[in-house]
Design a protein around this motif. Structure first.
Motif, short mmCIF file in Angstrom:
data_model
loop_
_atom_site.label_atom_id
_atom_site.label_comp_id
_atom_site.label_asym_id
_atom_site.label_seq_id
_atom_site.Cartn_x
_atom_site.Cartn_y
_atom_site.Cartn_z
N SER A 144 0.83 -1.21 0.00
CA SER A 144 0.00 0.00 0.00
C SER A 144 0.86 1.25 0.00
CB SER A 144 -0.95 -0.01 1.20
OG SER A 144 -1.87 -1.07 1.10
N SER A 145 1.90 1.25 -0.81
CA SER A 145 2.81 2.39 -0.87
C SER A 145 2.11 3.62 -1.41
CB SER A 145 4.03 2.06 -1.74
OG SER A 145 3.67 2.10 -3.11
N PHE A 146 2.70 4.79 -1.12
CA PHE A 146 2.13 6.05 -1.61
C PHE A 146 2.17 6.13 -3.13
CE2 PHE A 146 3.52 8.51 2.49
CZ PHE A 146 2.72 7.67 3.25
N GLY A 147 2.97 5.26 -3.77
CA GLY A 147 3.08 5.27 -5.22
C GLY A 147 1.75 5.09 -5.92
N TRP A 148 0.77 4.43 -5.25
CA TRP A 148 -0.58 4.33 -5.83
C TRP A 148 -1.66 4.77 -4.86
CZ3 TRP A 148 -4.36 1.21 -3.73
CH2 TRP A 148 -3.94 0.19 -2.85
N THR A 149 -1.43 4.65 -3.56
CA THR A 149 -2.48 5.03 -2.61
C THR A 149 -2.73 6.54 -2.60
OG1 THR A 149 -0.89 5.04 -0.77
CG2 THR A 149 -2.17 3.01 -1.12
N ALA A 150 -1.74 7.34 -3.04
CA ALA A 150 -1.98 8.77 -3.15
C ALA A 150 -3.05 9.04 -4.21
CB ALA A 150 -0.69 9.50 -3.50
N ARG A 151 -3.03 8.27 -5.31
CA ARG A 151 -4.04 8.45 -6.36
C ARG A 151 -5.41 7.96 -5.87
NH1 ARG A 151 -1.78 9.83 -11.50
NH2 ARG A 151 0.30 10.58 -10.98
N MET A 152 -5.42 6.86 -5.11
CA MET A 152 -6.68 6.38 -4.57
C MET A 152 -7.24 7.37 -3.56
SD MET A 152 -7.61 2.74 -2.72
CE MET A 152 -6.87 3.17 -1.12
N THR A 153 -6.37 7.93 -2.71
CA THR A 153 -6.81 8.97 -1.78
C THR A 153 -7.41 10.14 -2.53
OG1 THR A 153 -5.12 8.37 -0.14
CG2 THR A 153 -6.06 10.59 0.01
N GLY A 154 -6.77 10.54 -3.62
CA GLY A 154 -7.28 11.63 -4.43
C GLY A 154 -8.66 11.35 -4.97
N THR A 155 -8.93 10.09 -5.33
CA THR A 155 -10.26 9.72 -5.80
C THR A 155 -11.31 9.98 -4.73
OG1 THR A 155 -9.39 8.08 -7.34
CG2 THR A 155 -11.67 7.80 -6.64
N GLY A 156 -11.00 9.60 -3.49
CA GLY A 156 -11.93 9.87 -2.40
C GLY A 156 -12.14 11.35 -2.19
N LEU A 157 -11.05 12.12 -2.23
CA LEU A 157 -11.15 13.56 -2.01
C LEU A 157 -11.86 14.27 -3.15
CD1 LEU A 157 -7.68 14.32 -0.38
CD2 LEU A 157 -9.86 13.78 0.72
N MET A 158 -11.77 13.72 -4.37
CA MET A 158 -12.59 14.26 -5.46
C MET A 158 -14.07 14.13 -5.11
SD MET A 158 -10.86 12.73 -8.92
CE MET A 158 -9.07 12.56 -9.02
N GLY A 159 -14.43 13.01 -4.49
CA GLY A 159 -15.81 12.82 -4.08
C GLY A 159 -16.25 13.85 -3.06
N ASN A 160 -15.37 14.16 -2.12
CA ASN A 160 -15.69 15.19 -1.14
C ASN A 160 -15.88 16.55 -1.81
OD1 ASN A 160 -15.89 13.79 1.25
ND2 ASN A 160 -13.71 13.92 1.71
N ALA A 161 -15.02 16.87 -2.77
CA ALA A 161 -15.16 18.14 -3.48
C ALA A 161 -16.47 18.19 -4.24
CB ALA A 161 -13.98 18.34 -4.43
N ALA A 162 -16.87 17.06 -4.83
CA ALA A 162 -18.11 17.01 -5.59
C ALA A 162 -19.33 17.21 -4.69
CB ALA A 162 -18.22 15.69 -6.34
N LEU B 249 -19.71 19.40 -2.60
CA LEU B 249 -19.95 20.84 -2.46
C LEU B 249 -20.82 21.39 -3.59
CD1 LEU B 249 -16.32 21.92 -1.47
CD2 LEU B 249 -18.25 21.44 0.06
N THR B 250 -20.92 20.62 -4.68
CA THR B 250 -21.72 21.05 -5.84
C THR B 250 -22.61 19.88 -6.27
OG1 THR B 250 -19.89 20.40 -7.31
CG2 THR B 250 -20.02 22.73 -6.65
N PRO B 251 -23.60 19.51 -5.45
CA PRO B 251 -24.43 18.33 -5.75
C PRO B 251 -25.08 18.40 -7.12
CG PRO B 251 -24.92 19.20 -3.56
CD PRO B 251 -24.03 20.19 -4.23
N GLY B 252 -25.09 17.27 -7.80
CA GLY B 252 -25.74 17.15 -9.09
C GLY B 252 -24.93 17.65 -10.26
N VAL B 253 -23.78 18.24 -10.00
CA VAL B 253 -22.93 18.78 -11.07
C VAL B 253 -21.81 17.79 -11.38
CG1 VAL B 253 -21.38 20.65 -11.76
CG2 VAL B 253 -23.42 21.16 -10.37
N VAL B 254 -21.68 17.41 -12.63
CA VAL B 254 -20.59 16.51 -13.03
C VAL B 254 -19.29 17.30 -13.00
CG1 VAL B 254 -19.64 15.05 -14.85
CG2 VAL B 254 -22.11 15.08 -14.43
N ARG B 255 -18.37 16.88 -12.16
CA ARG B 255 -17.07 17.54 -12.05
C ARG B 255 -16.05 16.70 -12.82
NH1 ARG B 255 -16.84 20.70 -7.41
NH2 ARG B 255 -14.92 21.52 -8.34
N ARG B 256 -15.29 17.35 -13.68
CA ARG B 256 -14.31 16.64 -14.50
C ARG B 256 -12.90 16.86 -13.96
NH1 ARG B 256 -16.98 14.24 -18.21
NH2 ARG B 256 -18.99 15.08 -18.92
#
Length: 444
Positions: free
Chosen positions: A408-426, A428-435
């Motif tokens: 579970s090195s940061f070499g890939w878990t940083a990208r997986m973490t980012g996926t979760g944080l993208m969800g948190n950012a989304a 803030l703008t419910p119903g809007v597709v964020r790219r």
């Protein structure tokens, strides 16, 4: 002569150049002056579990302990009596930097990045609790610096070393459900303590003499202390400090899917969120993460999906709801029919279902065995077997001592973490597709 620290650094450098298959072998017993010198940032609650998991390795020495809470620190000192103690991690880095080889960062989410990045800048190996950071832009900084320093790193998804997750990984890699089309992750729970912790308006209380409140706040703007509302365990609900249930359980559930599909540094192309309309004031909505969310990420085609895009969804908080529960916050109803065809008989409270062109894979949180359900009615195959491995903490120590890359090195878990944080950012703008703009590393 190659010193102990030089040996560790050389092993880490070699690991960065050589792909590691499986887990490193367990190291042999070393002399006392060759133990891995380790410092713990955070010593209570989950941090105590990390401390105990790490110190149970025979070849580690807990050299320093750091916590903003003097009560937690005193309790940790009792089990590590010869460790030096600190209330501020940056002071600890200054005084112990030449004496330690590795650290674990096991603090509230909002302070993860500042300590992880500082440790990496100093060339230390890092065990970082999930999520690796609170803010999306820090994910790539952590990934890049870990690679530059060739550090041994491990994110604290400790269940990834348990049989349940490893069997899920093996089952997905077996290809028995065909090309992946959709992934569902779900939890009936909410990532928060009881309502009493969210009495509004928040009042100001005296800061306990045992707590360094300003250091606990770290990079967050000052706000008054309130008993039982932020520290020790209620911070996750607050946008300023936590990352919602996405930053905790969702990453646990996502981890074996990410590994099983060999996603590596793959990133979603877009994300969209729906959130519950909680009975809160506008100010509370700005402060709190919603009670329920439903997120959909769209991923580009990968080998496991036959080169076709696939979706990953997350539903949480839909158990014990005290107001009208809309279907959009629930996993699709047909998944209950899929679960009914397994020995479980129904969907678990927390788990994941992966749909492929030939069948489904249902895997629960903690349970040992994942289950197959085939679309053509064939008898379900059994999950592949897996070998015994060291714990997540021991794997990290082993790699620090002898080289190698933790799973579970940061070499890939940083990208997986980012996926979760993208969800948190989304959220803030419910119903809007964020790219996701992969070139700039920003969500638009």
């Amino acid at each position: 002569m190659l010193t102990r620290r030089g040996f560790i650094r050389a092993g880490a450098a070699a690991a960065a150049l050589t792909p590691v298959v499986g887990f490193p072998a367990v190291v042999k017993r070393r002399n006392a002056n060759e133990l891995l010198s380790h410092a713990c940032i955070g010593t209570g609650n989950m941090a105590r579990a990390d401390l105990n998991g790490l110190r149970s390795h025979r070849d580690i020495h807990i050299t320093a302990l750091c916590d903003v809470d003097a009560n937690y620190l005193a309790a940790a000192k009792k089990i590590c009596p010869d460790a030096r103690v600190y209330r501020n991690a940056f002071e600890m880095f200054e005084k112990e930097g030449a004496a330690i080889d590795s650290v674990n960062v096991s603090t509230p989410d909002h302070t993860h990045a500042q300590y992880v990045l500082e440790a990496l800048r100093r060339g230390l190996n890092v065990y970082g609790q999930k999520p690796l950071c609170h803010d999306l832009e820090d994910c790539r900084r952590i990934e890049a610096l870990a690679n530059e320093k060739q550090a041994v790193t491990q994110m604290g998804t400790q269940i990834a070393s348990w049989e349940c997750d490893r069997k899920t990984v093996a089952a997905l890699r077996s290809g028995r459900i065909g090309e992946v089309r959709r992934v569902w992750l779900f939890s009936t729970r909410r990532g928060e303590p009881g309502p009493a912790h969210f009495a509004w308006p928040v009042k100001e209380d005296p800061v306990p003499a045992t707590l360094d409140w300003k250091t606990w706040l770290g990079p967050v703007a000052y706000r008054p202390y309130t008993n039982a509302v932020y520290h020790p365990g209620a911070w996750r609900k607050w946008r300023a400090f936590g990352t919602s249930w996405l930053g905790d359980l969702a990453l646990h559930l996502m981890s074996p899917v990410w590994m099983g599909l060999n996603l590596g540094t793959t990133e979603p192309e877009s994300v969209v969120a729906e959130v519950s309309d909680d009975d809160w004031t506008d100010e509370q909505r700005r402060e709190y993460w919603p009670s329920m969310s439903h997120l959909v990420w769209t991923f580009p085609g990968v080998k496991a999906s036959g080169g076709k895009p696939f979706t990953m969804e997350w539903c949480d908080g839909f158990g014990h709801v005290g107001f009208r529960l809309e279907p959009k916050f629930l996993p699709p109803a047909f998944l209950e029919d899929v679960a009914a065809r397994t020995p479980l008989g129904r969907l678990p409270a927390q788990g994941r279902v992966i749909e492929g062109t030939e069948g489904w894979l249902l895997s629960t949180h903690y349970d040992v065995t994942p289950y197959f359900v085939m679309k053509d009615g064939r008898p379900a195959p059994s999950a592949p077997g897996v070998d015994s491995v060291p714990s997540h903490w021991h794997e990290f120590v082993n790699c620090c001592l002898q080289g190698g890359t933790p799973q579970s090195s940061f070499g890939w878990t940083a990208r997986m973490t980012g996926t979760g944080l993208m969800g948190n950012a989304a959220q803030l703008t419910p119903g809007v597709v964020r790219r996701w703009d992969s070139q700039k590393g920003v969500l638009v």
